[in-house]
Each structure stands twice: as C-alpha cells, then as structure tokens.
Design a protein around this motif. Sequence first.
Motif, PDB file in Angstrom:
ATOM      1  N   GLN A  41      55.282  -0.972  51.602  1.00  0.00           N
ATOM      2  CA  GLN A  41      54.999   0.566  51.488  1.00  0.00           C
ATOM      3  C   GLN A  41      54.581   0.979  50.432  1.00  0.00           C
ATOM      4  OE1 GLN A  41      55.970   2.874  54.111  1.00  0.00           O
ATOM      5  NE2 GLN A  41      56.343   0.984  55.583  1.00  0.00           N
ATOM      6  N   VAL A  42      53.723   1.992  50.751  1.00  0.00           N
ATOM      7  CA  VAL A  42      53.061   2.675  49.538  1.00  0.00           C
ATOM      8  C   VAL A  42      53.486   4.373  49.652  1.00  0.00           C
ATOM      9  CG1 VAL A  42      50.805   3.270  48.344  1.00  0.00           C
ATOM     10  CG2 VAL A  42      51.162   1.171  49.388  1.00  0.00           C
ATOM     11  N   GLN A  43      53.900   4.791  48.385  1.00  0.00           N
ATOM     12  CA  GLN A  43      54.066   6.231  48.319  1.00  0.00           C
ATOM     13  C   GLN A  43      52.815   6.744  47.387  1.00  0.00           C
ATOM     14  OE1 GLN A  43      58.212   5.793  47.066  1.00  0.00           O
ATOM     15  NE2 GLN A  43      58.625   7.293  48.652  1.00  0.00           N
ATOM     16  N   LEU A  44      52.446   7.967  48.070  1.00  0.00           N
ATOM     17  CA  LEU A  44      51.328   8.546  47.199  1.00  0.00           C
ATOM     18  C   LEU A  44      51.750  10.165  46.804  1.00  0.00           C
ATOM     19  CD1 LEU A  44      48.596   7.450  49.741  1.00  0.00           C
ATOM     20  CD2 LEU A  44      49.094   6.268  47.475  1.00  0.00           C
ATOM     21  N   VAL A  45      51.460  10.509  45.704  1.00  0.00           N
ATOM     22  CA  VAL A  45      51.889  11.726  45.285  1.00  0.00           C
ATOM     23  C   VAL A  45      50.530  12.345  44.523  1.00  0.00           C
ATOM     24  CG1 VAL A  45      52.946  13.147  43.758  1.00  0.00           C
ATOM     25  CG2 VAL A  45      53.996  11.203  44.872  1.00  0.00           C
ATOM     26  N   GLU A  46      49.942  13.449  45.052  1.00  0.00           N
ATOM     27  CA  GLU A  46      48.562  14.250  44.661  1.00  0.00           C
ATOM     28  C   GLU A  46      49.184  15.191  43.598  1.00  0.00           C
ATOM     29  OE1 GLU A  46      47.845  13.532  49.149  1.00  0.00           O
ATOM     30  OE2 GLU A  46      49.574  14.119  47.776  1.00  0.00           O
ATOM     31  N   LEU A  77      41.413  15.999  40.521  1.00  0.00           N
ATOM     32  CA  LEU A  77      42.598  15.402  41.476  1.00  0.00           C
ATOM     33  C   LEU A  77      43.127  14.407  41.280  1.00  0.00           C
ATOM     34  CD1 LEU A  77      41.834  17.073  44.947  1.00  0.00           C
ATOM     35  CD2 LEU A  77      42.878  18.185  42.930  1.00  0.00           C
ATOM     36  N   SER A  78      44.451  13.836  41.017  1.00  0.00           N
ATOM     37  CA  SER A  78      45.038  12.569  40.794  1.00  0.00           C
ATOM     38  C   SER A  78      45.951  12.227  42.061  1.00  0.00           C
ATOM     39  CB  SER A  78      45.803  12.668  39.545  1.00  0.00           C
ATOM     40  OG  SER A  78      45.023  12.815  38.340  1.00  0.00           O
ATOM     41  N   CYS A  79      45.852  11.074  42.282  1.00  0.00           N
ATOM     42  CA  CYS A  79      46.822  10.254  43.357  1.00  0.00           C
ATOM     43  C   CYS A  79      47.442   9.184  42.550  1.00  0.00           C
ATOM     44  CB  CYS A  79      46.096  10.025  44.416  1.00  0.00           C
ATOM     45  SG  CYS A  79      46.947   9.040  45.665  1.00  0.00           S
ATOM     46  N   ALA A  80      48.721   9.520  42.404  1.00  0.00           N
ATOM     47  CA  ALA A  80      49.769   8.392  41.853  1.00  0.00           C
ATOM     48  C   ALA A  80      50.305   7.644  43.014  1.00  0.00           C
ATOM     49  CB  ALA A  80      50.790   8.959  40.947  1.00  0.00           C
ATOM     50  N   ALA A  81      50.195   6.361  42.937  1.00  0.00           N
ATOM     51  CA  ALA A  81      50.600   5.340  43.896  1.00  0.00           C
ATOM     52  C   ALA A  81      52.003   4.393  43.562  1.00  0.00           C
ATOM     53  CB  ALA A  81      49.602   4.617  44.633  1.00  0.00           C
ATOM     54  N   SER A  82      52.725   4.107  44.540  1.00  0.00           N
ATOM     55  CA  SER A  82      53.660   3.182  43.956  1.00  0.00           C
ATOM     56  C   SER A  82      53.537   2.137  44.990  1.00  0.00           C
ATOM     57  CB  SER A  82      55.201   3.808  44.156  1.00  0.00           C
ATOM     58  OG  SER A  82      55.284   4.043  45.493  1.00  0.00           O
ATOM     59  N   ALA A  84      47.574  -2.829  54.029  1.00  0.00           N
ATOM     60  CA  ALA A  84      47.099  -4.212  53.902  1.00  0.00           C
ATOM     61  C   ALA A  84      45.907  -4.579  54.934  1.00  0.00           C
ATOM     62  CB  ALA A  84      48.553  -5.124  54.544  1.00  0.00           C
ATOM     63  N   GLY A  85      44.891  -5.215  54.558  1.00  0.00           N
ATOM     64  CA  GLY A  85      43.701  -5.671  55.210  1.00  0.00           C
ATOM     65  C   GLY A  85      42.866  -4.601  55.093  1.00  0.00           C
ATOM     66  N   GLY A  86      42.785  -3.460  55.104  1.00  0.00           N
ATOM     67  CA  GLY A  86      41.739  -2.374  55.203  1.00  0.00           C
ATOM     68  C   GLY A  86      41.267  -2.480  56.482  1.00  0.00           C
ATOM     69  N   ASP A 122      46.778   4.248  56.271  1.00  0.00           N
ATOM     70  CA  ASP A 122      48.258   3.894  56.979  1.00  0.00           C
ATOM     71  C   ASP A 122      49.187   4.557  56.101  1.00  0.00           C
ATOM     72  OD1 ASP A 122      47.909   0.469  57.463  1.00  0.00           O
ATOM     73  OD2 ASP A 122      47.620   2.135  58.759  1.00  0.00           O
ATOM     74  N   TYR A 123      48.808   5.305  54.930  1.00  0.00           N
ATOM     75  CA  TYR A 123      49.858   6.060  54.073  1.00  0.00           C
ATOM     76  C   TYR A 123      49.138   7.173  53.409  1.00  0.00           C
ATOM     77  CZ  TYR A 123      51.800   1.272  53.908  1.00  0.00           C
ATOM     78  OH  TYR A 123      52.254   0.035  54.327  1.00  0.00           O
ATOM     79  N   TRP A 124      49.661   8.298  53.495  1.00  0.00           N
ATOM     80  CA  TRP A 124      49.347   9.703  53.188  1.00  0.00           C
ATOM     81  C   TRP A 124      50.206  10.408  52.124  1.00  0.00           C
ATOM     82  CZ3 TRP A 124      44.715  11.641  55.098  1.00  0.00           C
ATOM     83  CH2 TRP A 124      44.018  10.894  56.031  1.00  0.00           C
ATOM     84  N   GLY A 125      49.875  10.728  51.186  1.00  0.00           N
ATOM     85  CA  GLY A 125      50.358  12.094  50.072  1.00  0.00           C
ATOM     86  C   GLY A 125      50.782  13.360  51.016  1.00  0.00           C
ATOM     87  N   GLN A 126      51.368  14.216  50.296  1.00  0.00           N
ATOM     88  CA  GLN A 126      51.993  15.376  50.723  1.00  0.00           C
ATOM     89  C   GLN A 126      50.855  16.547  50.671  1.00  0.00           C
ATOM     90  OE1 GLN A 126      54.483  15.871  52.728  1.00  0.00           O
ATOM     91  NE2 GLN A 126      54.448  13.619  52.816  1.00  0.00           N
TER      92      GLN A 126
END
Length: 127
Positions: free
Chosen positions: A1-6, A20-25, A101-103, A115-119
Amino acid sequence: QVQLVESGGGLVQAGDSLRLSCAASGRTFSSYAMGWFRQAPGKEREFVAGISWSGGSTYYKDSAKGRFTISRDNAKNTVYLQMNSLRPEDTAVYYCAAQGAGGYSGRYYYTRYYDYWGQGTQVTVSS
C-alpha cells in the motif's frame, strides 16, 4: 500500500508560481510511475503531468508545457509539481497519484492507470 499526501496549494494571482509536493509512504514508492491530476468544479478529473519511476521521462498536458515541471526525489519519497505563470483556468483541486506495482509501461493520461490517490490540494488563481 502507498499513502500520498499533497501540500503546497493556495491562493495566488495570475502570473504567480506555486510548488506542490506529494509525500509518499511505502517502501516500493521508487518503482511507481507518478502523476498529477486536477479537477475543477463541474469538470472531470484531468491529467496534468506524469513521471516515470526513474524520473527519466516526463509528460504534460499541452497547456502545462513550458509552465509546469514535474520531478521526483525517490530518496525523499516525494514528487513535485512546479507551476509557473499560473492562469485562472489552472484553478482546481490538484491530486497526486501513483500507478502501483507494475505500472503501465509509459502510459500516464487516464485515471485508470493509477492505483493510489492523495486527498488533493486546492489551487486558486485569481485574475
């Protein structure tokens, strides 16, 4: 899982700049292609910029070319969108997204590739 915060959105005047910044975990972040999308009231979410997992390839919406720059720092798990010469029509909520994964082998344009989106972060450009 990936979490994104803009972060980095705000209210600016036409001609101003924002970064703009997007911090990912997530430990696999460096292998994910990334994108920035935006959505204005009454409109569908649209592609703004994309970047390959290595940062070696970038792609832009036509109206963003020459004004916006997408970049990434995998060591910091962060993707950036530098926006210069902002216009009122750039006003929207901006979302960071990761393909997972895979892209999709160099495909960036459609939301279904991600697959993953920030708020989201609001960008408002006054005339």
